[in-house]
Write an enzyme that holds these catalytic residues in place. Structure first.
Site, PDB file in Angstrom:
ATOM      1  N   HIS A  85    -131.105  -1.832 -19.474  1.00 35.98           N
ATOM      2  CA  HIS A  85    -131.924  -1.539 -20.654  1.00 35.98           C
ATOM      3  C   HIS A  85    -131.022  -1.275 -21.866  1.00 35.98           C
ATOM      4  O   HIS A  85    -131.283  -1.789 -22.965  1.00 35.98           O
ATOM      5  CB  HIS A  85    -132.794  -0.315 -20.355  1.00 35.98           C
ATOM      6  CG  HIS A  85    -133.715   0.071 -21.444  1.00 35.98           C
ATOM      7  ND1 HIS A  85    -134.757  -0.722 -21.865  1.00 35.98           N
ATOM      8  CD2 HIS A  85    -133.767   1.207 -22.199  1.00 35.98           C
ATOM      9  CE1 HIS A  85    -135.413  -0.103 -22.841  1.00 35.98           C
ATOM     10  NE2 HIS A  85    -134.830   1.053 -23.064  1.00 35.98           N
ATOM     11  N   ASP A 126    -129.516  -4.497 -23.088  1.00 33.72           N
ATOM     12  CA  ASP A 126    -130.559  -5.267 -23.761  1.00 33.72           C
ATOM     13  C   ASP A 126    -130.763  -4.753 -25.186  1.00 33.72           C
ATOM     14  O   ASP A 126    -130.854  -5.533 -26.132  1.00 33.72           O
ATOM     15  CB  ASP A 126    -131.853  -5.177 -22.949  1.00 33.72           C
ATOM     16  CG  ASP A 126    -132.947  -6.049 -23.500  1.00 33.72           C
ATOM     17  OD1 ASP A 126    -132.686  -7.235 -23.805  1.00 33.72           O
ATOM     18  OD2 ASP A 126    -134.101  -5.569 -23.610  1.00 33.72           O
TER      19      ASP A 126
END
Length: 104
Positions: free
Chosen positions: A76, A79
């Site tokens: 995450h 990203d």
């Protein structure tokens, strides 16, 4: 370097700040507030650099050997960073286009 949740969260926070500043710079450019847009792009760059430093430290600590566990929060964070960097680059190009159109 000790890798804990706070390190990864700091990467997410800095990347989020970079993205937010980039988007706010686009809104400033829409209003033709060029100095404000420039300042926000600068802030976005600073936050992206801070996030990138953390990422570099993580990569260095891993030494290409899988020493850093890859979990969902790490994915995450990566990203967020990649999206923030792309957003910053696109914002700069869009703002330049708006400037050129405004000059005509």
């Amino acid at each position: 370097m000790e890798i804990d949740e706070s390190t990864v969260m700091e990467l997410i926070i800095q990347a989020g700040e970079a993205r937010s500043c980039s988007m706010e710079a686009l809104r400033a450019a829409r209003r033709k507030e060029w100095p404000r847009a420039d300042a926000l792009l600068s802030e976005a760059s600073e936050a992206a650099r801070a996030a990138h430093r953390i990422q570099t430290e993580l990569i260095g600590a891993d030494e290409g050997c899988g020493k850093i566990p890859v979990n969902l929060i790490m994915v995450h964070a990566q990203d967020h960073l990649m999206n923030a960097m792309l957003c910053r680059e696109l914002a700069e190009e869009i703002i330049q286009l708006r400037r050129e159109l405004a000059a005509d």
